[in-house]
Design an enzyme around this catalytic site. Structure first.
Site, short mmCIF file in Angstrom:
data_model
loop_
_atom_site.label_atom_id
_atom_site.label_comp_id
_atom_site.label_asym_id
_atom_site.label_seq_id
_atom_site.Cartn_x
_atom_site.Cartn_y
_atom_site.Cartn_z
N ASP A 1 0.90 -1.17 -0.05
CA ASP A 1 0.08 -0.05 0.14
C ASP A 1 0.96 1.36 -0.09
OD1 ASP A 1 -2.67 -1.32 0.33
OD2 ASP A 1 -1.82 -2.02 2.24
N ASP B 1 0.53 4.90 1.40
CA ASP B 1 -0.34 5.82 2.49
C ASP B 1 0.29 7.28 2.11
OD1 ASP B 1 -1.77 3.67 3.35
OD2 ASP B 1 -0.61 3.34 4.94
N ASP C 1 5.80 4.41 15.42
CA ASP C 1 6.23 3.40 16.12
C ASP C 1 7.74 3.05 16.19
OD1 ASP C 1 6.00 2.15 14.04
OD2 ASP C 1 4.18 0.84 14.37
#
Length: 445
Positions: A73, A75, A149
């Site tokens: 993907d 983003d 993260d």
């Protein structure tokens, strides 16, 4: 000041980098040209930039391109609010509660656009364990990078300049094959315990070593997964199982002590020699399909993970004198109910799982018309693949799987020649199942 500078030079320490200023890495260094970015994400960034906003391809896509992998993907992160993003695109919609995002439809692509997240503060809504519950606070790009993260995920690619913006030395960590947490690991795991699972998945998928500071608290903090909504755990488990490295992920989950809090019965399965062999064969088969670009079935995956618990409970019920098929259905319901307390397996997937399991006894019936009827079942192919795995694991005789392989590949009289002779009790069973005509007046009366 001069004394401090001299001291720093002779001590060999580097001056601390300005945490708010990213390293700007040119295309000549990283090699990611704009033609390697999907057209949908490129057009999304261009449109937002034309409206005066910052916009970058972010996170996993940049990370994967840097290590030579194909991103799944693309983003986009921006300083535009969700409402501002929606007004830039006719085909878009705002979704999400915990943190609002915008889905922008670009042809066949759906681009996930997020607004830069702000720093957590005393007003951030958390549960008693420190997990962030509500997070629609927007901020600067530097704050957004700090909220991510791992350093490898805090990378921003600008299609206009082809530069990578690196706030936390993520490119260097990737080169060093290290998965490093941004911030203090214990605090970050409390904010979102799913990060522990993500660390295991990314390390296995990318061939990285989890930084010791990030790895050390995982076993002690595994209990925090009990407070994560089942739907989020299910989504993360599905990502792990379909990563193409599920065998490695599962092994590392066990090494880190996370399997007890994820699938309550998984540790029991892996302690059974036959169960572990069956699960590992199924996951290796799934990994092979993912790497070859073939589709995978969540139903099949979870059916394999839980099958030996169904078998154990089924055998227990049979030993208590219950009938074979009713006992199987009772065992299926029991195992799925236990899992439902932790993982929000959808009703559709649960239905498919039960159908796969329920068809297994029917493969034992190789006489009369029953094999023909089984071939017509919509889930036959998946159930047959499940049967083959059982045979490969040594759970059933390989002769049964070989028979069904031949039976479905021949036609006409050759199929009839393969049928086994009916047993004396088979005809009696069929007669008992036939309904007797209801007593009552005839139609003429």
């Amino acid at each position: 000041m001069i004394r401090k500078l001299i001291s720093r030079v002779f001590s060999g320490k580097k001056p601390a980098a300005n945490r708010h200023e990213p390293a700007v890495i040119p295309v000549s260094s990283h090699g990611i040209t704009r033609d390697r970015i999907s057209s949908g994400s490129r057009r999304t960034c261009e449109t937002l930039q034309q409206h005066g906003y910052k916009a970058y391809v972010v996170g996993g896509a940049v990370r994967d391109l840097l290590i030579g992998a194909e991103p799944k993907d693309f983003d986009v992160a921006t300083d535009a609010t969700p409402e501002q993003v929606r007004h830039c695109f006719r085909r878009s919609r705002i979704i999400g509660r915990r943190f609002q995002i915008v889905h922008v439809m670009m042809g066949q692509e759906t681009i996930e656009v997020t607004t830069f997240r702000g720093a957590l503060d005393a007003n951030t809504k958390k549960d008693e364990h420190g997990r962030v519950l509500h997070d629609n606070v927007f901020g600067t790009q530097a704050e957004d990078a700090a909220r991510r993260d791992f350093t490898a995920n805090a990378l921003y690619y600008d299609p206009a300049t082809e530069a990578v913006l690196d706030y936390h030395h993520g490119v260097g960590d990737l080169k060093a094959k290290t998965l490093r947490m941004i911030g203090e690991p214990r605090a970050r795991y409390r904010e979102d315990p799913v990060r522990m699972l993500r660390a295991v998945r990314l390390a296995a998928k990318l061939g990285l070593q989890i930084d010791p500071e990030a790895r050390k608290p995982i076993r002690d903090m595994a209990d925090l997964l009990e407070n994560v909504p089942p739907a989020r755990l299910f989504d993360e488990m599905l990502k792990l199982l379909t990563s193409g490295f599920s065998v490695k992920c599962l092994t590392q989950l066990r090494d880190e002590g996370l399997h007890h809090g994820l699938l309550p019965l998984l540790d029991v399965i892996l302690e059974q020699p036959m169960g572990e062999k069956f699960v590992m064969l199924a996951l290796a088969n799934t990994d092979d399909r993912v790497r070859r670009g073939k589709g995978t079935s969540p139903s099949f995956l979870f059916a394999t993970l839980l099958w030996h618990e169904v078998l154990a409970h089924w055998e227990k019920l049979l030993a208590e004198g219950q009938l074979k098929i009713p006992a199987l259905y009772q065992a299926m319901d029991h195992v799925l109910d236990v899992q439902g307390e932790k993982l929000a397996i959808t009703r559709r997937i649960t239905g498919d799982i039960k159908e796969l399991w329920a068809l297994q006894p029917r493969f034992e019936q190789r006489a009369g018309k029953r094999p023909y009827a089984l071939l017509e079942q919509p889930r036959f192919r998946a159930a047959y693949d499940f049967l083959v795995l059982r045979a490969q694991a040594g759970e059933i005789d390989m002769e049964i799987a070989d028979w069904w392989t031949r039976f479905q590949n021949v036609e006409g009289d050759k199929r009839g020649e393969m049928l086994l002779p009916e047993q004396p009790g088979d005809k009696k069973k069929r007669r008992r199942r036939k309904k007797k005509p209801a007593a009552g007046p005839s139609a003429s009366e």
